[in-house]
Design an enzyme around this catalytic site. Structure first.
Site, PDB file in Angstrom:
ATOM      1  CE  LYS A 147      39.706  46.651  42.391  1.00  0.00           C
ATOM      2  NZ  LYS A 147      39.781  48.102  42.009  1.00  0.00           N
ATOM      3  CB  CYS A 148      46.406  43.071  45.048  1.00  0.00           C
ATOM      4  SG  CYS A 148      45.523  41.508  45.258  1.00  0.00           S
ATOM      5  N   GLY A 149      46.212  46.550  44.492  1.00  0.00           N
ATOM      6  CA  GLY A 149      46.964  47.793  44.653  1.00  0.00           C
ATOM      7  C   GLY A 149      48.087  47.968  43.655  1.00  0.00           C
ATOM      8  NE  ARG A 151      47.593  53.074  37.483  1.00  0.00           N
ATOM      9  CZ  ARG A 151      48.338  53.314  36.402  1.00  0.00           C
ATOM     10  NH1 ARG A 151      49.386  54.125  36.508  1.00  0.00           N
ATOM     11  NH2 ARG A 151      48.075  52.726  35.257  1.00  0.00           N
ATOM     12  CB  SER A 238      38.330  44.720  46.045  1.00  0.00           C
ATOM     13  OG  SER A 238      38.755  45.856  45.342  1.00  0.00           O
ATOM     14  CE  LYS A 366      42.976  52.245  40.221  1.00  0.00           C
ATOM     15  NZ  LYS A 366      42.907  50.844  39.735  1.00  0.00           N
ATOM     16  N   GLY A 367      39.798  52.768  45.685  1.00  0.00           N
ATOM     17  CA  GLY A 367      39.319  52.863  47.055  1.00  0.00           C
ATOM     18  C   GLY A 367      37.807  52.967  47.168  1.00  0.00           C
ATOM     19  CE  LYS A 369      30.262  52.417  53.074  1.00  0.00           C
ATOM     20  NZ  LYS A 369      29.292  53.368  53.666  1.00  0.00           N
ATOM     21  CG  HIS A 370      34.962  46.665  49.402  1.00  0.00           C
ATOM     22  ND1 HIS A 370      35.932  45.810  49.903  1.00  0.00           N
ATOM     23  CD2 HIS A 370      35.531  47.313  48.353  1.00  0.00           C
ATOM     24  CE1 HIS A 370      37.037  45.947  49.191  1.00  0.00           C
ATOM     25  NE2 HIS A 370      36.815  46.859  48.262  1.00  0.00           N
TER      26      HIS A 370
END
Length: 405
Positions: A147-149, A151, A238, A366-367, A369-370
Site C-alpha cells: 500500500k505504498c505504491g 504497482r 490505506s 488503486k487510489g 478514497k480513504h
C-alpha cells in the site's frame, strides 16, 4: 635440294683442292649429311678444320616429321614455362593471404583472447545473429512496502524501453510451496527480454517475510532492491481500506448475539488501531507493517545498503519524474522517462501514464478514497511513530520528513 654433283660444280675454284680431298669428306648417311671442304666457302686462314658439316633432308615426309617434332618440342617447352610461372604467382598469392589471415587472427587474439583456431576467422566473418529474447531471472525486485505504491512504481518503470516486468505478483520467495518449485519455475514466470534489458518483479510481502532476504541472496547476491514507503499512518489507513473492501459487504440485519463480536472489516479504523486501554494496538497488521525499521534491519544484515534504494511513495504520487530519475540512475539506466509520459487525472486525483501509443491509468482498485478517521487518533498515531520513524531514518541514512502531529 641440290645434288652432290651440282654442289661440286658450283663451288669456287680459287682455292680448289684435289678431288681426293673432297671425296675424303663425303659420307653416305640416311639424312644426306655431307662434309664439304671449308675452302669451298671462303679462303682458309690459319689452322682451320678441312671440312664443314652440311645437313640436308631430301625426303619430304621425313622433313615434315622433323618439323612437327621441333614445333611440338617448342610448344611443350613454352607450356611448361607458362605453368611454372602461373604456379609461382598462385603460390605467392596464397602465401600473402595466409600471412594476412595470421595477422588478423593475432590482432583479434591480442584484443579478445579468443581461441586460436583455424575456424575462428571464418566464424568472425559471418553475419551477426539477430538477438533472441529469453526469460531471465530478475535483476531488480520491488520488495515492498504494501500500500505504498508498488504497482504504480512498476508500471512507471515499465515505460522505460530497457525494462521488462513480470505480469503479476509471483510470491516466489515468501511462499514455501512456490519456493520449493525451484528457480526454473520462477524463471518461467518472468517475461521475455533481450540482453541488456532489466527484468523486474514485485511482491510487497517480500519485505515483511523473515526468510526472504536469504532466499533472494541465494538467487542473485547483486540484485537491486527497491523499497517504496509512505508516511506510516497514511499507509496504515490505506491498508485498512483495502482489507475492508475485500470483506463481505453484507451486514447483519440484527445485532450479533453476545460472544459474536463484529469482524475486523466491519469495525472502524479507530477501534482496530487503538486498544480499549488507549494504547496503540501494535498487533494490528496495518500498524505492524508500518514499523519499517523492524523489517529493514533483516535486509541490511544480508545486503549492503548500496543495493537498496528507498523510494518516497508520497513524493512519487505528487511528482513522479524526480523519483524515477533516481531509480534510473540506481538501476544503471539511461534517463528515458520524462514529463511527457504523465498526465494528471482530475477525476482520480493522481497521475496516469502515457507512452507513444496509448494512455493508461491504474485500475479502479488503486487510489481508493480513504474513510474519515478521527483527527485525534491520527495525531496520536503520528506521535507514536516518531521514535520508530527515527530508527528507520537512521537505518537508511535519510530523513524523509514525515509529519509528527
Amino acid at each position: 635440294m641440290e645434288s652432290r654433283a651440282q654442289m661440286s660444280q658450283s663451288l669456287p675454284t680459287k682455292h680448289h683442292r684435289p678431288e681426293a680431298t673432297y671425296r675424303s669428306c663425303s659420307q653416305s648417311l640416311p639424312l644426306d649429311i655431307l662434309w664439304l671442304p671449308r675452302s669451298s666457302f671462303r679462303p682458309a686462314e690459319g689452322e682451320l678444320a678441312d671440312c664443314v658439316l652440311v645437313v640436308g633432308v631430301s625426303r619430304p615426309k621425313l622433313a615434315a616429321a622433323l618439323l612437327s617434332v621441333t614445333l611440338l618440342s617448342l610448344f611443350l617447352t613454352f607450356h611448361v614455362l607458362y605453368d611454372s610461372a602461373l604456379y609461382s604467382i598462385q603460390a605467392a598469392s596464397l602465401a600473402s593471404a595466409a600471412s594476412e589471415n595470421r595477422k588478423i587472427l593475432q590482432n583479434q587474439e591480442s584484443h579478445s583472447r579468443t581461441i586460436n583456431h583455424p575456424m575462428a576467422l571464418r566464424k568472425r566473418l559471418r553475419a551477426p545473429r539477430q538477438p533472441r529474447p529469453a526469460r531471465r531471472l530478475p535483476q531488480a525486485l520491488i520488495i515492498g512496502v504494501r500500500k505504498c505504491g508498488t504497482r504504480a512504481l512498476l508500471e512507471m518503470l515499465y515505460l522505460h524501453p530497457m525494462v521488462q516486468k513480470a505480469s503479476g505478483e509471483v510470491h516466489f520467495f515468501d511462499r514455501d510451496e512456490n519456493y520449493a518449485l525451484g528457480l526454473e519455475w520462477y524463471r518461467s514466470k518472468m517475461p521475455l527480454s533481450f540482453k541488456g534489458q532489466i527484468t523486474i518483479e514485485k511482491s510487497p510481502s517480500y519485505f515483511v517475510t523473515p526468510e526472504v532476504p536469504e532466499r533472494v541472496r541465494a538467487m542473485n547476491s547483486s540484485v537491486r532492491l527497491l523499497l517504496i514507503v509512505r508516511e506510516p499512518v497514511t499507509r496504515a489507513i490505506s491498508d485498512y481500506t483495502q482489507l475492508r473492501s475485500r470483506a463481505t459487504p453484507s451486514a447483519p440485519a440484527q445485532p450479533l448475539a453476545p460472544g459474536h463480536p463484529l469482524p475486523d472489516a466491519a469495525k472502524p479504523f479507530e477501534h482496530l488501531a487503538i486498544s480499549p486501554d488507549g494504547s496503540i494496538n501494535m498487533a494490528y497488521r496495518p500498524i505492524a507493517i508500518s514499523l519499517y525499521h523492524a523489517y529493514l534491519h533483516r535486509w541490511l544484515e544480508v545486503f549492503p545498503r548500496e543495493q537498496i534504494l528507498v523510494v518516497n511513495g508520497d513524493l512519487l504520487i505528487e511528482d513522479p519524474v524526480p523519483q524515477l530519475r533516481r531509480i534510473e540512475k540506481f538501476l544503471g539506466l539511461e534517463h528515458k522517462i520524462g514529463r511527457k509520459n504523465f498526465y494528471f487525472n482530475e477525476t482520480k486525483g493522481f497521475y496516469c501514464l502515457r507512452n507513444d501509443t496509448t494512455d493508461k491509468c491504474l485500475r479502479e482498485t488503486k487510489g481508493r478514497k480513504h474513510p474519515r478517521v478521527d483527527p485525534a487518533v491520527v495525531t496520536k498515531l503520528r506521535k507514536f511513530f516518531i521514535q520508530h520513524n527515527q530508527r528507520f531514518y537512521d537505518l537508511v541514512g535519510e530523513d524523509l520528513g514525515w509529519p509528527e502531529d
